[in-house]
Design a protein around this motif. Structure first.
Motif, PDB file in Angstrom:
ATOM      1  N   ALA A   1       0.826  -1.211   0.000  1.00  0.00           N
ATOM      2  CA  ALA A   1       0.000   0.000   0.000  1.00  0.00           C
ATOM      3  C   ALA A   1       0.858   1.257   0.000  1.00  0.00           C
ATOM      4  O   ALA A   1       1.845   1.353   0.723  1.00  0.00           O
ATOM      5  CB  ALA A   1      -0.922  -0.007   1.211  1.00  0.00           C
ATOM      6  N   GLY A   2       0.467   2.219  -0.836  1.00  0.00           N
ATOM      7  CA  GLY A   2       1.174   3.490  -0.887  1.00  0.00           C
ATOM      8  C   GLY A   2       2.348   3.525  -1.837  1.00  0.00           C
ATOM      9  O   GLY A   2       2.891   4.598  -2.124  1.00  0.00           O
ATOM     10  N   SER A   3       2.768   2.369  -2.345  1.00  0.00           N
ATOM     11  CA  SER A   3       3.886   2.322  -3.288  1.00  0.00           C
ATOM     12  C   SER A   3       3.415   2.817  -4.653  1.00  0.00           C
ATOM     13  O   SER A   3       2.214   2.913  -4.931  1.00  0.00           O
ATOM     14  CB  SER A   3       4.419   0.894  -3.411  1.00  0.00           C
ATOM     15  OG  SER A   3       3.434   0.048  -3.980  1.00  0.00           O
ATOM     16  N   ALA A   4       4.369   3.115  -5.537  1.00  0.00           N
ATOM     17  CA  ALA A   4       4.011   3.541  -6.889  1.00  0.00           C
ATOM     18  C   ALA A   4       3.178   2.483  -7.614  1.00  0.00           C
ATOM     19  O   ALA A   4       2.170   2.814  -8.256  1.00  0.00           O
ATOM     20  CB  ALA A   4       5.257   3.899  -7.681  1.00  0.00           C
ATOM     21  N   PRO A   5       3.548   1.178  -7.530  1.00  0.00           N
ATOM     22  CA  PRO A   5       2.692   0.168  -8.173  1.00  0.00           C
ATOM     23  C   PRO A   5       1.279   0.151  -7.602  1.00  0.00           C
ATOM     24  O   PRO A   5       0.312  -0.030  -8.352  1.00  0.00           O
ATOM     25  CB  PRO A   5       3.420  -1.157  -7.875  1.00  0.00           C
ATOM     26  CG  PRO A   5       4.847  -0.758  -7.716  1.00  0.00           C
ATOM     27  CD  PRO A   5       4.807   0.578  -7.030  1.00  0.00           C
ATOM     28  N   ASP A   6       1.148   0.356  -6.315  1.00  0.00           N
ATOM     29  CA  ASP A   6      -0.174   0.392  -5.692  1.00  0.00           C
ATOM     30  C   ASP A   6      -0.989   1.563  -6.240  1.00  0.00           C
ATOM     31  O   ASP A   6      -2.182   1.425  -6.549  1.00  0.00           O
ATOM     32  CB  ASP A   6      -0.021   0.507  -4.173  1.00  0.00           C
ATOM     33  CG  ASP A   6      -1.358   0.623  -3.461  1.00  0.00           C
ATOM     34  OD1 ASP A   6      -2.155  -0.330  -3.537  1.00  0.00           O
ATOM     35  OD2 ASP A   6      -1.607   1.666  -2.823  1.00  0.00           O
TER      36      ASP A   6
ATOM     37  N   TRP B   1       8.154   1.103 -15.207  1.00  0.00           N
ATOM     38  CA  TRP B   1       7.019   0.984 -16.112  1.00  0.00           C
ATOM     39  C   TRP B   1       6.023   0.001 -15.507  1.00  0.00           C
ATOM     40  O   TRP B   1       6.387  -0.849 -14.686  1.00  0.00           O
ATOM     41  CB  TRP B   1       7.442   0.533 -17.517  1.00  0.00           C
ATOM     42  CG  TRP B   1       8.319  -0.686 -17.559  1.00  0.00           C
ATOM     43  CD1 TRP B   1       9.678  -0.716 -17.662  1.00  0.00           C
ATOM     44  CD2 TRP B   1       7.910  -2.065 -17.478  1.00  0.00           C
ATOM     45  NE1 TRP B   1      10.141  -2.004 -17.655  1.00  0.00           N
ATOM     46  CE2 TRP B   1       9.090  -2.855 -17.554  1.00  0.00           C
ATOM     47  CE3 TRP B   1       6.667  -2.703 -17.361  1.00  0.00           C
ATOM     48  CZ2 TRP B   1       9.052  -4.254 -17.503  1.00  0.00           C
ATOM     49  CZ3 TRP B   1       6.626  -4.099 -17.302  1.00  0.00           C
ATOM     50  CH2 TRP B   1       7.803  -4.851 -17.382  1.00  0.00           C
ATOM     51  N   PHE B   2       4.783   0.156 -15.897  1.00  0.00           N
ATOM     52  CA  PHE B   2       3.704  -0.632 -15.324  1.00  0.00           C
ATOM     53  C   PHE B   2       2.737  -1.041 -16.428  1.00  0.00           C
ATOM     54  O   PHE B   2       2.460  -0.270 -17.352  1.00  0.00           O
ATOM     55  CB  PHE B   2       2.944   0.187 -14.276  1.00  0.00           C
ATOM     56  CG  PHE B   2       3.835   0.811 -13.235  1.00  0.00           C
ATOM     57  CD1 PHE B   2       4.172   0.125 -12.081  1.00  0.00           C
ATOM     58  CD2 PHE B   2       4.350   2.090 -13.419  1.00  0.00           C
ATOM     59  CE1 PHE B   2       5.011   0.692 -11.132  1.00  0.00           C
ATOM     60  CE2 PHE B   2       5.182   2.670 -12.467  1.00  0.00           C
ATOM     61  CZ  PHE B   2       5.511   1.962 -11.321  1.00  0.00           C
ATOM     62  N   GLY B   3       2.249  -2.263 -16.335  1.00  0.00           N
ATOM     63  CA  GLY B   3       1.282  -2.744 -17.317  1.00  0.00           C
ATOM     64  C   GLY B   3       0.529  -3.953 -16.789  1.00  0.00           C
ATOM     65  O   GLY B   3       0.864  -4.492 -15.720  1.00  0.00           O
TER      66      GLY B   3
END
Length: 322
Positions: A43-48, A251-253
């Motif tokens: 929780a609170g991370s960039a991925p989250d 990056w995220f996907g």
């Protein structure tokens, strides 16, 4: 009762089409229940943050809840393995990150990330910031390189943990410049107190968590690590302007398990592309300095493959495989 050969063949063909029609109907009505989107950093991370933004957008477009599950640990591998082992029905997805590409080479895991996932779509790419404590006299990347070359092994390069993207970005910088920087890993956010006191000298930090320190003058930003400059820090050059060919970014996907039906992958891909083109969604990501991605599943598969190759070269150059 005897059945004519022709009639038998017709019946067999009809029977064979039933599963395919059933799968097609299921894909057409997908999703009919909540979809679980796993992210591996807490929780609170960039991925989250990214998972919650894209999950909310997909929920609005597809009419079902996208439940975000934080399964942190093992640099994202706990969440990844759960999705790899899940039923390929589109109801358990992964927010894939650059960590997956690093882990594919660096760690011995029980799955093959490229082989065992179904890429759906890229969502966003976010720069890191090469930042130094103000006590470091360098104001440009070139000045930092000269400063560090004059002090081999005496300039501390902080990271948020061995094998993290912040570590690997620094290792790639070392490899490409021939610098001897002393790596000091910290536990996540503990890196910032070390940088604030000057215990750590340089850090390749996520823009989202670094921007306020930079704006306050606590850290000096020398470069961003994407190919182009960030609109949030327009006066800060891209690192590639000083070190040609350098690029390292978060990056995220979205991915699903392999064998996820093509119709479901396409439906999710279309929804992601509509989301990333939405000005409202783009505005929500603006404070991260992110560049939205989108594209086809093939585009995202290529990004993943290219990233695995890139980080494998860094891992092998530094003899970091674990």
């Amino acid at each position: 009762m005897k059945i004519a050969r022709r009639q038998f063949l017709h019946l067999a063909a009809a029977a064979a089409t039933v599963p395919a029609l059933s799968r097609f109907a299921s894909a057409q009505s997908y999703p009919t229940r909540p979809v679980h989107l796993l992210e591996g950093f807490g929780a609170g991370s960039a991925p989250d943050i990214v998972a919650r933004l894209i999950g909310q957008s997909l929920s609005e477009r597809l009419g079902q809840s996208f439940v975000i599950e934080n399964r942190s640990g093992a640099t994202g591998n706990i969440a990844t393995e759960a999705v790899v082992r899940a039923s390929p029905d589109g109801y358990m997805l992964l927010l894939a990150t650059a960590a997956n590409a690093i882990n594919a080479t660096m760690l011995n895991v029980s799955f093959d990330f490229i082989r065992d996932i179904a890429p759906i779509a890229g969502v966003v790419r976010v720069p890191l910031v090469m930042e130094v404590h103000p006590s470091i006299p360098a104001r440009t990347v070139a000045e930092f390189i000269a400063f560090a070359k004059a002090r081999p092994g005496k300039v501390n390069m902080a990271s948020a943990g061995t094998g993290s993207l912040t570590h690997m970005a620094g290792e790639m910088f070392k490899t490409m410049t021939g610098l001897d920087l002393f790596h000091v890993p910290y536990r996540g956010a503990q890196v910032f107190p070390a940088l604030l006191t000057g215990e750590a000298h340089v850090y390749f930090g996520p823009l989202l968590s670094s921007i306020e320190y930079v704006r306050a003058g606590n850290f000096r930003a020398l470069a961003v690590t994407t190919v182009t400059r960030s609109p949030i820090l327009p006066d800060v050059p891209a690192l590639g302007e000083s070190v040609p060919g350098y690029e390292a970014s978060a990056w995220f996907g979205l991915c699903g398990p392999k064998r996820t039906p093509e119709e479901i992958v396409e439906k999710l891909n279309k929804a992601v592309n509509v989301s990333v083109a939405d000005p409202k969604f783009q505005a929500q990501l603006a404070n991260m300095g992110g560049t939205t991605l989108g594209g086809s599943p093939g585009d995202f598969a290529k990004l993943i493959s290219d990233e695995v190759k890139k980080w494998s070269r860094v891992v092998l150059a530094g003899d970091m495989k674990r």
